[in-house]
Every structure is written in C-alpha cells, then in structure tokens.
Design a protein around this motif. Structure first.
Motif: not given
Length: 86
Positions: A1-14
């Motif tokens: 879950m954390i690894a998958g969320s890293r891509g979302m964080v980077d893509a969305m610029g959170i």
C-alpha cells in the motif's frame, strides 16, 4: 500500500500543506492509499463518519480541502452544493 501510494504522492504533488477529506470508509482502498500518503507527507486528513449529499459538501468546504473525492456521488453532491471551494 505504501509503495503504491508513493506514485500517487509524486504524481499529485502532495505536500504537508494539503488537506484531504475522506467521507468514505478508511478501510476502502482509497482511504488506505490516502492514509499512507498522509503518513509519507504529513498532509492533513479530515475524516467523516458518513456521507450525506446535502450536508457533507458544506462540512468538507469548512476544512478548505485541496483534494476532493473522485467518485460520481461526490461530484454530483459538490456540483449541487451552493457554496464551496470548487
């Protein structure tokens, strides 16, 4: 879950200045992903115990969100709401 969320964080610029309202079960895959994103970035999560299409958009707006739910019921409720950050 954390690894998958890293891509979302980077893509969305959170970042730590973001605010994400969650008006669906935190145990949902989206809730778990946003929880992981919050743990990585320090962004603030605003949790709601239920989603009411008439009341929840106003409650969400009070927290000045930088992200909104992406399911159709959320979009419909936000568009029907007379005021808000959208």
């Amino acid at each position: 879950m954390i690894a998958g969320s890293r891509g979302m964080v980077d893509a969305m610029g959170i970042t730590s200045s973001d605010v994400d309202p969650i008006a669906f079960p935190i145990s949902h895959i989206g809730g778990a992903a946003m929880l992981a994103a919050a743990l990585m970035t320090g962004m603030r999560l605003v949790l709601f115990d239920a989603f009411d299409p008439a009341a929840t958009p106003l409650a969400i707006a009070a927290h000045r969100p930088t992200f909104l739910g992406t399911a159709t019921p959320f979009f419909v409720a936000f568009l029907d709401c007379p005021t808000g950050p959208w």
